[in-house]
Write an enzyme that holds these catalytic residues in place. Structure first.
Site, PDB file in Angstrom:
ATOM      1  N   GLN B 256       0.823  -1.210   0.000  1.00  0.00           N
ATOM      2  CA  GLN B 256       0.000   0.000   0.000  1.00  0.00           C
ATOM      3  C   GLN B 256       0.855   1.257   0.000  1.00  0.00           C
ATOM      4  O   GLN B 256       0.523   2.248  -0.639  1.00  0.00           O
ATOM      5  CB  GLN B 256      -0.979   0.017   1.178  1.00  0.00           C
ATOM      6  CG  GLN B 256      -2.013  -1.099   1.095  1.00  0.00           C
ATOM      7  CD  GLN B 256      -2.693  -1.178  -0.270  1.00  0.00           C
ATOM      8  OE1 GLN B 256      -3.345  -0.246  -0.698  1.00  0.00           O
ATOM      9  NE2 GLN B 256      -2.512  -2.299  -0.973  1.00  0.00           N
ATOM     10  N   HIS B 259       1.708   2.984  -3.296  1.00  0.00           N
ATOM     11  CA  HIS B 259       0.680   3.685  -4.083  1.00  0.00           C
ATOM     12  C   HIS B 259       0.876   5.189  -4.067  1.00  0.00           C
ATOM     13  O   HIS B 259       0.563   5.871  -5.043  1.00  0.00           O
ATOM     14  CB  HIS B 259      -0.718   3.393  -3.516  1.00  0.00           C
ATOM     15  CG  HIS B 259      -1.386   2.216  -4.145  1.00  0.00           C
ATOM     16  ND1 HIS B 259      -1.634   2.131  -5.478  1.00  0.00           N
ATOM     17  CD2 HIS B 259      -1.870   1.066  -3.605  1.00  0.00           C
ATOM     18  CE1 HIS B 259      -2.249   0.983  -5.746  1.00  0.00           C
ATOM     19  NE2 HIS B 259      -2.398   0.312  -4.630  1.00  0.00           N
ATOM     20  N   GLU B 324      -8.879   1.114   5.403  1.00  0.00           N
ATOM     21  CA  GLU B 324      -9.404   0.611   4.127  1.00  0.00           C
ATOM     22  C   GLU B 324      -9.229  -0.909   4.017  1.00  0.00           C
ATOM     23  O   GLU B 324     -10.162  -1.629   3.713  1.00  0.00           O
ATOM     24  CB  GLU B 324      -8.643   1.332   2.996  1.00  0.00           C
ATOM     25  CG  GLU B 324      -9.113   0.980   1.608  1.00  0.00           C
ATOM     26  CD  GLU B 324      -8.208   1.609   0.540  1.00  0.00           C
ATOM     27  OE1 GLU B 324      -7.084   2.042   0.871  1.00  0.00           O
ATOM     28  OE2 GLU B 324      -8.642   1.635  -0.629  1.00  0.00           O
ATOM     29  N   HIS B 325      -7.985  -1.370   4.255  1.00  0.00           N
ATOM     30  CA  HIS B 325      -7.682  -2.808   4.159  1.00  0.00           C
ATOM     31  C   HIS B 325      -7.187  -3.334   5.497  1.00  0.00           C
ATOM     32  O   HIS B 325      -6.361  -2.690   6.147  1.00  0.00           O
ATOM     33  CB  HIS B 325      -6.563  -3.066   3.146  1.00  0.00           C
ATOM     34  CG  HIS B 325      -6.817  -2.519   1.774  1.00  0.00           C
ATOM     35  ND1 HIS B 325      -6.214  -1.375   1.306  1.00  0.00           N
ATOM     36  CD2 HIS B 325      -7.604  -2.968   0.772  1.00  0.00           C
ATOM     37  CE1 HIS B 325      -6.613  -1.142   0.060  1.00  0.00           C
ATOM     38  NE2 HIS B 325      -7.467  -2.086  -0.291  1.00  0.00           N
ATOM     39  N   ASP B 358      -6.825  -6.794  -4.644  1.00  0.00           N
ATOM     40  CA  ASP B 358      -6.750  -5.669  -5.580  1.00  0.00           C
ATOM     41  C   ASP B 358      -7.085  -6.109  -6.992  1.00  0.00           C
ATOM     42  O   ASP B 358      -7.543  -5.297  -7.805  1.00  0.00           O
ATOM     43  CB  ASP B 358      -5.327  -5.081  -5.585  1.00  0.00           C
ATOM     44  CG  ASP B 358      -5.107  -4.149  -4.417  1.00  0.00           C
ATOM     45  OD1 ASP B 358      -6.098  -3.677  -3.840  1.00  0.00           O
ATOM     46  OD2 ASP B 358      -3.935  -3.894  -4.082  1.00  0.00           O
ATOM     47  N   HIS B 417     -52.321  18.654   3.408  1.00  0.00           N
ATOM     48  CA  HIS B 417     -52.032  17.245   3.683  1.00  0.00           C
ATOM     49  C   HIS B 417     -53.273  16.587   4.307  1.00  0.00           C
ATOM     50  O   HIS B 417     -53.721  15.525   3.871  1.00  0.00           O
ATOM     51  CB  HIS B 417     -50.867  17.103   4.668  1.00  0.00           C
ATOM     52  CG  HIS B 417     -49.507  17.336   4.062  1.00  0.00           C
ATOM     53  ND1 HIS B 417     -49.106  18.549   3.578  1.00  0.00           N
ATOM     54  CD2 HIS B 417     -48.450  16.493   3.869  1.00  0.00           C
ATOM     55  CE1 HIS B 417     -47.858  18.447   3.115  1.00  0.00           C
ATOM     56  NE2 HIS B 417     -47.444  17.216   3.282  1.00  0.00           N
TER      57      HIS B 417
END
Lengths: 429, 429
Positions: B256, B259, B324-325, B358, B417
């Site tokens: 990761q 990235h 996230e992971h 992934d 109404h």
């Protein structure tokens, strides 16, 4: 109000103008809201109390409503209103319980175990407007789906301008089982929910309707917390043949017009005579309404009547308008309903006025507006749930699919991705 | 990289700082993006072409990629990559097909018919980054759920800087069945998708990853169209005991980190010796990576190793970080997994490196970042579906529940109404 006919030569142009008219407030409140959010983030309770005093003319010692206060106020709610809230809660709960989804899990042919678990959010904030537009029904529509989803902590904020609160709002909170309530509103309430203060622990998501400041505050805190959709002015589109009572349809159109001068009511009919009868009836009904000023402004500025040659023509028009509420006042309404791709909620047949859904039909009354029904849905149990996916390979499974992952990682130029898989293909733990 | 121990006296403070570090870009691009959006809205294709020429140094006659061009370029994709994409598509499709939900419909005891139908979005845009960060896997992860949901028109944009495109991206589009592709990127591509131009019909929702300009453009067009979540830098949290190979874990952490310099990799372990082994291994692995500069910056500035006394301690820490992971490199990973409330996706056991997910595990790789897993979920079939609710009362059913609706409408001060229901209780069509 404008009257359009699909046979008019300029229909297409006029209809596009109707579709593209955004009916939004023109005042930009983003700067003001940004200031309030930043202030509450830094100064916490002190800032929230100052804004509450300034905007709501209310200066309580504690922002937190005591159980005693809630009980005393809720007890003032008339018995028939309390009973109606209980019926509504029962019907709304039953409908939303059916939304609870199933987890997914399986082992595939390669031996990979994978799946998806639904998990409830831990804590959410429900914004409830105060003063004139304080609606107990909105308390139920926002709190019950959260409760049913399994949210542990449901926090409600409701401003108490000049110390006045609608007892029915607190009665609705009781019915929904909401006990953590703060007497605040506006952008400062959204900030307190999102960032937390000394008194108020922050939440993970903020939902609920509000004015332009609240809407802008929700937009700005999005990311720090989750939000539901940002609500615009209400909309109704009624598709009706000439077998309807024009007066009934007039009341239906005005039931949304009375919410907001920016609300929009549209009738589509295949009878020009019926269209004229409804237009006449609207004028008559308007004179009977205590909400006449608002309803009349909405109808004059944004109302529309569209005469089509055949009711089937209403479907593509409707899908482009993507209205919040759709009434199909025709025989066999399912026939038209099955072709509708863009709408918040449908009300079928001649005995289903939209207002029944506002209170206790069962489906949620928090619905997509401003054409967002092209891509969004009404509030639901799903808004209070998350999905966590999972994957589990054993050594044999990784041998079977790992090489392809290495190939793709290399094609994307990501060597650590490739290496993390490749190493495990070459050796054991 | 920082090393924390839960037994440290200042652990709580240090951990909160880790939780609250947003790792976001500090440059404010909102003004630039606002200008581009407004320009494309007014001038359409001409504006898009100008920005494409200026930012991508590419000036094609037509923004639309011809079927010939796509076929020629895709044919350059190596056979093993094409085969890997096909395996990935098959596995991703199978997982997402299981997400297709059931409609709800029932008649209750009062005779009210009500329900909820799932309807697919009509047209969506998929933003695919170009140049270095052009990932064919993202084409599959975004397009396949839309396809499976039943979206009729899937439009893809991908910038072609200096005329260069990764053939694997177009091969992935072929595999996913996407044929309408435009050679544009940046905020101008988001604007074209949201507002439409002479060449590009607008869509209803825009999804897909992108740089800071794309993220801000998506934020600004939200409301005009739907968007998926706004992606931040990637994150991985690995929970590992000392029975793991430290080198494997080091590769996982760096998968990761490579990235983005703002990415974050965290290890939680119950062994200080193992923690040191992994830290040493990371330094060694870094020297082998072509992505060393990025991965090293991420690890140095945002990496963390947390030593706990017992792995059970990892759960509350993990739920606060909401990464996230998450890899659970332990025996019986399900035991810990069942307690996780906030995470994007889980990777269970010692043979499930995150990278497998992934590419081709099956679950989606578009996942919530920056702690949004507290309230958000990964991309799914649900992102391409809407729910339309409906309600149908007959005269008898309305008689049974209508009175309570009138009571609530009156309590809320909404006479139209109330009237729309009351009239139907008094008379017949």
């Amino acid at each position: 109000m404008q009257l359009l006919k699909t046979t008019d030569t300029d229909f297409s142009t006029a209809f596009q103008a109707l579709v593209n008219n955004r009916r939004e407030a023109t005042v930009d409140v983003s700067g003001t809201v940004r200031g309030i959010l930043a202030d509450v983030k830094v100064r916490g309770d002190a800032a929230v109390k100052e804004y509450t005093s300034r905007f709501d003319h209310f200066s309580p010692e504690s922002l937190h409503l005591s159980a005693d206060f809630i009980a005393t106020q809720a007890a003032k709610c008339p018995g028939d209103v309390k009973a109606a809230l209980e019926l509504a809660a029962e019907r709304i709960s039953r409908f939303h319980q059916k939304q609870l989804p199933q987890d997914i899990g399986y082992t595939d042919a390669t031996g990979v175990k994978l799946g998806l678990n639904w998990v409830s959010l831990s804590q959410v904030g429900i914004y409830v407007p105060g003063g004139r537009a304080s609606y107990p029904s909105s308390v139920l529509m926002n709190a019950l789906p959260a409760k049913i989803a399994g949210v542990e902590r449901i926090v409600m904020t409701v401003p108490i301008p000049r110390g006045e609160i609608n007892p029915a709002v607190l009665a609705a909170a009781q019915v929904a089982g909401v006990t953590e309530i703060y007497s605040i509103g506006g952008a400062q309430a959204v900030a307190a929910l999102a960032y937390g203060t000394e008194t108020i622990k922050p939440v993970d998501k903020v939902v609920g309707p509000g004015n332009a400041y609240v809407a802008e505050a929700k937009r700005q805190v999005f990311g720090t917390v989750g939000i539901d959709s940002i609500a615009g002015p209400s909309e109704i589109l009624v598709v009706a043949d000439d077998k309807n009572n024009p007066e009934w349809i007039a009341w239906d159109l005005l039931s949304q017009a009375e919410h907001d001068p920016s609300a929009q009511s549209i009738l589509i009919t295949d009878s020009e005579i019926f269209a004229q009868q409804v237009i006449t009836a609207v004028e008559l009904v308007l004179t009977k309404l205590s909400t006449q000023a608002v309803a009349s402004a909405s109808w004059q500025n944004h109302g529309a009547v569209i005469v089509v040659s055949d009711l089937a023509e209403s479907i593509p028009l409707l899908n482009q308008l993507a209205p919040e509420h759709v009434e199909l006042c025709v025989d066999n309404p399912q026939l038209l309903a099955s072709q509708i791709k863009c709408a918040g909620s449908l009300f079928l047949g001649r005995y289903t006025p939209e207002a029944i859904g506002d209170y206790l039909g069962g489906p949620n009354h928090v619905l997509p507006t401003s054409r967002s029904a092209r891509f969004a849905s009404g509030l639901s149990v799903y808004d209070f749930l998350k999905r966590i996916t999972y994957l589990e390979c054993n050594q044999a499974a990784l041998q079977e699919i790992g090489k392809a992952a290495v190939t793709l990682a290399e094609a994307e130029g990501l060597p650590a991705h490739a290496g993390s898989v490749a190493l495990r293909l070459q050796s054991k733990v």
